[in-house]
Design an enzyme around this catalytic site. Structure first.
Site, PDB file in Angstrom:
ATOM      1  N   ASP A  60       0.864  -1.176   0.000  1.00 10.10           N
ATOM      2  CA  ASP A  60       0.000   0.000   0.000  1.00 10.10           C
ATOM      3  C   ASP A  60       0.904   1.231   0.000  1.00 10.10           C
ATOM      4  OD1 ASP A  60      -1.667   2.130   0.582  1.00 10.10           O
ATOM      5  OD2 ASP A  60      -2.780   1.085   2.149  1.00 10.10           O
ATOM      6  N   SER A 140      -0.805  14.473 -14.170  1.00  9.41           N
ATOM      7  CA  SER A 140      -2.003  14.401 -15.019  1.00  9.41           C
ATOM      8  C   SER A 140      -2.169  15.716 -15.758  1.00  9.41           C
ATOM      9  CB  SER A 140      -3.243  14.152 -14.146  1.00  9.41           C
ATOM     10  OG  SER A 140      -4.444  14.338 -14.863  1.00  9.41           O
ATOM     11  N   TYR A 153      -8.887  15.922  -7.029  1.00  9.70           N
ATOM     12  CA  TYR A 153      -7.923  15.183  -7.844  1.00  9.70           C
ATOM     13  C   TYR A 153      -6.924  16.140  -8.484  1.00  9.70           C
ATOM     14  CZ  TYR A 153      -6.205  12.311 -11.748  1.00  9.70           C
ATOM     15  OH  TYR A 153      -5.417  11.653 -12.653  1.00  9.70           O
ATOM     16  N   LYS A 157      -2.713  16.395  -8.100  1.00  6.58           N
ATOM     17  CA  LYS A 157      -1.788  16.240  -9.222  1.00  6.58           C
ATOM     18  C   LYS A 157      -0.934  17.489  -9.436  1.00  6.58           C
ATOM     19  CE  LYS A 157      -2.790  12.013 -10.245  1.00  6.58           C
ATOM     20  NZ  LYS A 157      -1.788  10.942 -10.068  1.00  6.58           N
TER      21      LYS A 157
END
Length: 257
Positions: A60, A140, A153, A157
């Protein structure tokens, strides 16, 4: 023979990167969550079929001991760690006013803390080995532009880009380059889920949200994992030795910055 480790490699972009780096001649360690063991083993078998050594490790990325273990096991079982691809990440599609603090923390724990742990543990191993290395992270298109309904999100990023720049400056003296890759819309399970969630919010049929976003791609198609993997191949190889601290877009021409 160089050794590369790719996190989040059971499927999607991570798997495509692992297969491409194997084709380039790297020995490969792939890792993913324990729940992905079956798919991860299939990836390992495909890599071995290409003629290089491969190991599959579960862990993890949000857990420091887990990341330390998979880095150590990579070096122990394959002899070194020369390329680290911190690919593991999650998406979230939700209006900011609906995001709970726990949901915010989860996205940043995986995409931010997870990448930080992979970067730093890989750097420690590479410094110990004394011959430099390549550290590569997953940012991203949303790391260059914040997108509505992908706000948390996007913020995670953007953080990848900042950490990549800082790490590149700190570890250059050890011969380590640090770069990131910034995909746009990729035909993976993650984007299927983003499309589903956007469709539910905007009352659009399955596939319509992705189609609408893809309409803005200059090259006229969404990308495949292999498109992203081809760029990571460059970052992992000697041709990128004079490149560090960068996070280029691999988006087919969605953003021009």
């Amino acid at each position: 023979m160089t050794v590369a480790h790719i996190t989040g490699a059971a499927r999607g972009i991570g798997k495509a990167i692992a297969l491409r780096l194997a084709a380039d001649g790297h020995d490969i360690a792939v890792s993913d969550l324990p729940a992905m063991t079956e798919e991860l083993e299939k990836t390992r078998a495909e890599i071995e079929a290409s003629g290089v050594r491969a190991v599959a490790l579960t862990g993890d990325v949000t857990d420091p001991e887990s990341v330390r273990r998979i880095v150590e096991q990579t070096a122990e079982q394959l002899g070194s760690l020369d390329v680290m691809v911190a690919n593991a990440g999650i998406a979230q599609t939700k209006a900011l006013l609906d995001v709970t603090p726990d949901e915010y923390d989860l996205v940043h724990r995986v995409n931010g803390k997870g990448l930080f742990l992979c970067y730093t543990e890989a750097a420690r191993q590479m410094i110990k080995q004394g011959r430099g290395g390549k550290i590569i992270g997953a940012s991203s298109i949303a790391g260059h532009k914040g997108f509505g309904l992908l706000g948390v999100y996007s913020s995670s990023k953007f953080g990848v880009r900042a950490l990549t720049q800082a790490a590149a400056q700190e570890w250059a003296e050890h011969g380590i380059t640090v770069n990131a890759y910034c995909p746009g819309i990729v035909d993976t399970q993650m984007w299927v889920e983003v499309d589903r969630d956007l469709g539910a919010i905007n009352d659009m049929a399955e596939g319509e949200s992705m189609k609408a976003m893809a309409a803005g791609i200059t090259l006229g198609r969404v990308s495949q994992g292999s498109d992203v993997a081809a760029f990571v191949s460059y970052l992992a190889g000697p041709d990128s030795d004079y490149m560090t601290g960068q996070s280029p877009l691999i988006d087919g021409g969605m953003l021009f910055v």
